[in-house]
Write an enzyme that holds these catalytic residues in place. Structure first.
Site, PDB file in Angstrom:
ATOM      1  N   GLY A 160       0.838  -1.202   0.000  1.00  0.00           N
ATOM      2  CA  GLY A 160       0.000   0.000   0.000  1.00  0.00           C
ATOM      3  C   GLY A 160       0.863   1.238   0.000  1.00  0.00           C
ATOM      4  N   ASN A 161       0.254   2.368   0.278  1.00  0.00           N
ATOM      5  CA  ASN A 161       1.027   3.612   0.372  1.00  0.00           C
ATOM      6  C   ASN A 161       0.418   4.524   1.425  1.00  0.00           C
ATOM      7  OD1 ASN A 161      -0.952   5.446  -1.010  1.00  0.00           O
ATOM      8  ND2 ASN A 161      -0.570   3.990  -2.669  1.00  0.00           N
ATOM      9  N   ARG A 162       1.041   5.652   1.662  1.00  0.00           N
ATOM     10  CA  ARG A 162       0.661   6.504   2.790  1.00  0.00           C
ATOM     11  C   ARG A 162      -0.511   7.439   2.495  1.00  0.00           C
ATOM     12  NH1 ARG A 162       4.610   6.030   6.588  1.00  0.00           N
ATOM     13  NH2 ARG A 162       6.663   5.424   5.807  1.00  0.00           N
ATOM     14  N   SER A 163      -1.118   7.320   1.337  1.00  0.00           N
ATOM     15  CA  SER A 163      -2.221   8.237   1.012  1.00  0.00           C
ATOM     16  C   SER A 163      -3.390   8.036   1.972  1.00  0.00           C
ATOM     17  CB  SER A 163      -2.690   7.986  -0.417  1.00  0.00           C
ATOM     18  OG  SER A 163      -3.881   8.678  -0.655  1.00  0.00           O
TER      19      SER A 163
END
Ligand code: CTP
Length: 457
Positions: A230-233
């Site tokens: 995933g990512n930090r968005s």
């Protein structure tokens, strides 16, 4: 093409059908034919579409209540009844047809028709069984006996999910019916004083009648049934864009990947998880009917994973000393949508007609350090605007409520915005989108007027 309704005053009555949103587009079409429009909404219609869009586009007060007076004391719906060259009721519900057939003037649309000697065009929209019910058939026959032009609904997918007769007729057919009805009639009230008063356009409704699609949040790519990349968005920026677009009168579809914020109530929400889901949702919304564009603007604020596991494990991976994941690049979704919009194949060659009307495409670019790569990204993705921000800078980027962004346009213009709330950044982006859409429409109109006259089919 000349304006076929130049100088005309048209009363547009909208009743409580799911197709009520199409009345906004009908208003646009009638206006593009040169007509001045005054809108009446039944109470049920206001549940489907708010008066703000109609007010911004018509520049007249919206009549929703038979008891309402204009600021100058005149009775609003009587002014429409007395000054309209024609009254168009679209969409007309089964309930409204029944009310009109019996002259029950409780709502402002029926009351205006009763009080007017203007010709009336009625475009019903309802469930197929309602349309074929003998009660509706009798009511339609009654309306026709008044001299009203009733445009039969079309066959196609209905709100119920079924397919059948009942869809609102195509909007150009409704406009043509109005034009035909008025062909031999002179203008009834050319004096503006006899018409509803003009109101200033709401400065904050400049996206009224537009469909804006926003993607927000981070995608997740499965490693196994438990884990993902995933990512930090957090989705804050995309949600701010969706909220701002709603406040400016747009119809908003929000494609939400993983988000940590509350989604705005007024948007149509499509939930997605992976890049593949997001791609599927984007492709579905991009194509409207008959090769038309499914939206006016796409704002890609989602943080799309650039890589995904080549083959996600079907069962949970057990603990090992080390683990190597084989990743593959995900497709560049924004670039793909831009190619579809412009009628290009994957090599960039023209193979199809571009989508009409041309959607405005906006990308976001999360950079760390300089924004030097952004202009190249804008060209590579063939988008109208890129909103770039340095996610490494304090107060800008993932999870913060503020952002320092620069907006780059395809024509080379660049504006560096100050550090400000994500909502203010969203409005700055939408300012440019609203202008780009108006320019697009003006250019399309110029093209249409400079086209040689075609032989009738
Ligand atoms: N984007 C996309 N599909 C991807 C990756 C990104 O549609 N597979 C979109 C994002 O939603 C964003 C824009 O492209 O609107 C730019 O994203 P960004 O990650 O900055 O650009 P990339 O093309 O991924 O380039 P790079 O990672 O090399 O900076």
């Amino acid at each position: 093409m000349s304006e076929r309704l130049a100088g005309r005053m048209i009363g547009l009555g909208v009743t409580g059908s799911i197709a009520a949103y199409k009345a906004v587009e009908l208003l646009r079409l009638l206006r593009s034919e040169g007509a001045d429009i005054a809108v009446m909404l039944t109470p049920a219609a206001t549940q489907f579409v708010g008066p703000l869009s109609f007010r911004a586009l018509s520049r007249h007060p919206i009549e929703t209540n038979v008891l309402d007076l204009l600021p100058d004391g005149r009775i609003g719906h009587i002014v429409i009844a007395d000054s309209a060259d024609a009254i168009v009721v679209a969409p007309a519900t089964a309930h409204w047809l029944a009310a009109m057939a019996t002259g029950l003037s409780g709502d402002v649309v029926t009351a205006t028709c009763l009080a007017s000697s203007a010709p009336v065009v009625v475009a019903p929209a309802m469930d197929g069984d309602m349309w074929t019910h003998p009660a509706t058939t009798a009511n339609v026959a009654k309306l026709r006996s008044f001299g009203y032009a009733v445009i039969d609904p079309d066959v196609g997918p209905l709100a119920s999910g079924q397919s059948g007769i009942g869809r609102l007729a195509e909007l150009p057919a409704i406009v043509d019916a109005v034009v035909a009805l008025l062909a031999d009639r002179s203008i009834r009230a050319s004096d503006p004083a006899a018409r509803p008063p003009v109101v200033a356009p709401g400065r904050d409704a400049d996206l009224a009648g537009r469909h804006v699609v926003v993607s927000a949040g981070g995608t997740r790519e499965a490693i196994d049934p438990v884990r993902y990349i995933g990512n930090r968005s957090t989705g804050k920026m995309g949600v701010a864009v969706a909220e701002a677009a709603l406040d400016r009168g747009a119809r908003v579809t929000l494609i939400a990947a993983d988000v940590e914020v509350t989604l705005p109530a007024g948007a149509t929400v499509i939930r997605v998880e992976s890049t593949a889901d997001l791609r599927g949702a984007l492709l579905r919304v991009t194509h409207g009917a008959d090769g038309s564009a499914g939206y006016d603007a796409l704002i890609m604020a989602a943080a799309v994973s650039d890589f995904r596991p080549l083959i996600p494990a079907e069962t949970k991976l057990g603990r090992t000393e080390t683990l190597t994941l084989d990743l593959e690049a995900t497709p560049d979704l924004l670039a793909e949508i831009a190619r579809i919009a412009q009628g290009l194949d994957s090599e960039g060659a023209v193979t199809r007609d571009p989508l009409q009307p041309r959607p405005i495409l906006v990308g976001f670019a999360a950079e760390t350090g300089s924004l030097d790569r952004t202009a190249e990204k804008l060209r590579r993705k063939r988008v109208d605007l890129i909103v770039a921000n340095d996610v490494a800078e304090a107060g800008s980027g993932f999870g913060t409520d503020t952002n320092r962004a620069s907006i780059l346009a395809a024509d080379g213009a660049r504006s560096d915005l100050p550090l400000q709330s994500k909502r203010a950044v969203a409005d700055a982006v939408l300012d440019r989108v609203a202008v780009a859409l108006d320019e697009r429409d003006r250019a399309a109109q110029t093209d249409a007027t400079s086209e040689p006259a075609r032989e009738p089919a």
